[in-house]
Design an enzyme around this catalytic site. Structure first.
Site, PDB file in Angstrom:
ATOM      1  N   LYS A  52       0.853  -1.209   0.000  1.00  0.00           N
ATOM      2  CA  LYS A  52       0.000   0.000   0.000  1.00  0.00           C
ATOM      3  C   LYS A  52       0.887   1.257   0.000  1.00  0.00           C
ATOM      4  CE  LYS A  52      -3.695  -2.527   2.282  1.00  0.00           C
ATOM      5  NZ  LYS A  52      -4.367  -2.914   3.528  1.00  0.00           N
ATOM      6  N   GLN A  96      -4.079  -1.657   9.817  1.00  0.00           N
ATOM      7  CA  GLN A  96      -4.001  -2.989   9.207  1.00  0.00           C
ATOM      8  C   GLN A  96      -4.535  -4.049  10.176  1.00  0.00           C
ATOM      9  OE1 GLN A  96      -2.957  -3.533   5.936  1.00  0.00           O
ATOM     10  NE2 GLN A  96      -3.700  -5.591   6.276  1.00  0.00           N
ATOM     11  N   ASP A 119     -10.825   2.665   4.445  1.00  0.00           N
ATOM     12  CA  ASP A 119     -11.088   1.219   4.394  1.00  0.00           C
ATOM     13  C   ASP A 119     -12.589   0.938   4.356  1.00  0.00           C
ATOM     14  OD1 ASP A 119      -8.913  -0.447   4.078  1.00  0.00           O
ATOM     15  OD2 ASP A 119      -8.373  -0.448   6.213  1.00  0.00           O
TER      16      ASP A 119
END
Ligand code: NAP
Length: 291
Positions: A52, A96, A119
């Site tokens: 990412k 994460q 997200d």
């Protein structure tokens, strides 16, 4: 049979974003800034966060990677998120997953400012998605929809079977596919570990989205001729023949299923790269909402 090539579509998406970022720079405007928090040193998480951050660099986004000890308290993690919430330079925040057991995923997700929730896991984002309102859609299902759109895969009126009901993949996927949209407009069956007659249900599917994390679970006898097969699974399976000691396996037995399907995503090179591209799109969108 056509391969839905996630590398190709994600590259096209990234190229478009690169041009948009160059335009922002030319106009002297702020470029998108993604802040990622990684707790601990889980190998797969390191890989995902690493790619990412690299993709941000490739496109011209700013990125910040905050590494925290596995033993960090939940309070300290929430404080780090709150600092990012109030930092005007940060457009998107991701933490994460998975997190260590002593930390509540729910409290972490709920602490992220919904305007920076790239997200798309915050209840505000999920609620808007359910109502088909503009919002951040979770990156993996969003990436799958972008890929279906790119290849002009007809989904209207089809029976889609989604295997897996997680909040990050299966459930949002079932919502997007059932929405009155294009792609979308499917009749959706959402399956999980308690589903009876899974094989039979799959055999009736025009579209199968396998998101259960069981390597090669979907076999040819579960797939009807001409089905569209989307493989979300990525599992590291020990493989001494590989230098790194493992290979990546999807949830679909590709060799035998691909010959029956009309479209199929490979693993790797299918849904994975699209997830990152969709995250980048969300980060750009978060930045533009302020620009
Ligand atoms: P998860 O949270 O573990 O959820 C798995 C789901 O599959 C659960 O709903 C579970 O049912 C269901 N399930 C498990 N075994 C089953 C079985 N035998 N039959 C039917 N359903 C079964 O997993 P996830 O986070 O959604 O991830 C799924 C897979 O996608 C993993 O391999 C993950 O690594 C991969 N993934 C890939 C990407 C990407 O970018 N390509 C992104 C995210 C995840 P219950 O609810 O009943 O337990």
């Amino acid at each position: 049979m056509q391969i839905l090539d996630g590398n190709l579509v994600s590259q096209a998406t990234k190229d478009e974003l690169k041009i948009k970022v160059a335009q922002l720079v030319m106009e002297g405007k702020k470029v998108p800034h993604l802040a990622a928090i990684l707790v601990g040193t889980n190998g797969a998480s390191e890989t995902y966060v690493g790619s990412k951050v690299r993709t941000c660099e490739e496109i011209g986004f700013k990125s910040t990677l905050i590494r925290l000890e596995e033993t960090i308290s939940e309070y300290k993690l929430l404080t780090a998120i709150e600092e990012l919430n109030t930092d005007p330079d940060v457009d998107g925040i991701l933490v994460q997953l998975p997190l260590p057991k002593h930390i509540s995923d729910e409290r972490v997700i709920n602490t992220i400012d919904p305007t920076k929730d790239v997200d798309g896991f915050h209840p505000v984002s999920v609620g808007k998605m359910v109502q088909s309102l503009p919002t951040f859609v979770p990156a993996t299902p969003h990436g799958i929809m972008l890929m279906l759109e790119h290849y002009k895969v007809e989904t209207k009126g089809k029976h889609a079977v989604v295997i897996g009901r997680s909040n990050i993949v299966g459930r949002p996927m079932s919502i997007l596919l059932s929405a009155n949209s294009n792609p979308g407009n499917c009749t959706v069956t959402l399956c999980h570990s308690q589903t009876k007659n899974l094989k039979e249900i799959c055999r009736g599917a025009d579209i199968i989205v396998a998101a259960l994390g069981r390597p090669e679970f979907v076999t040819a006898d579960m797939v009807k001729e001409g089905a569209i097969v989307i493989d979300v699974g990525i599992t590291r399976v020990d493989d001494p023949s590989k230098k790194r000691g493992y290979s990546l396996k999807g949830d679909v037995k590709f060799d035998e299923v691909s010959v029956r399907s009309s479209f199929i995503t490979p693993v790797p090179g299918g849904v994975g790269p699209m997830t990152i591209a969709a995250l980048m799109m969300n980060t750009y969108k978060a930045c533009m909402a302020k620009n």
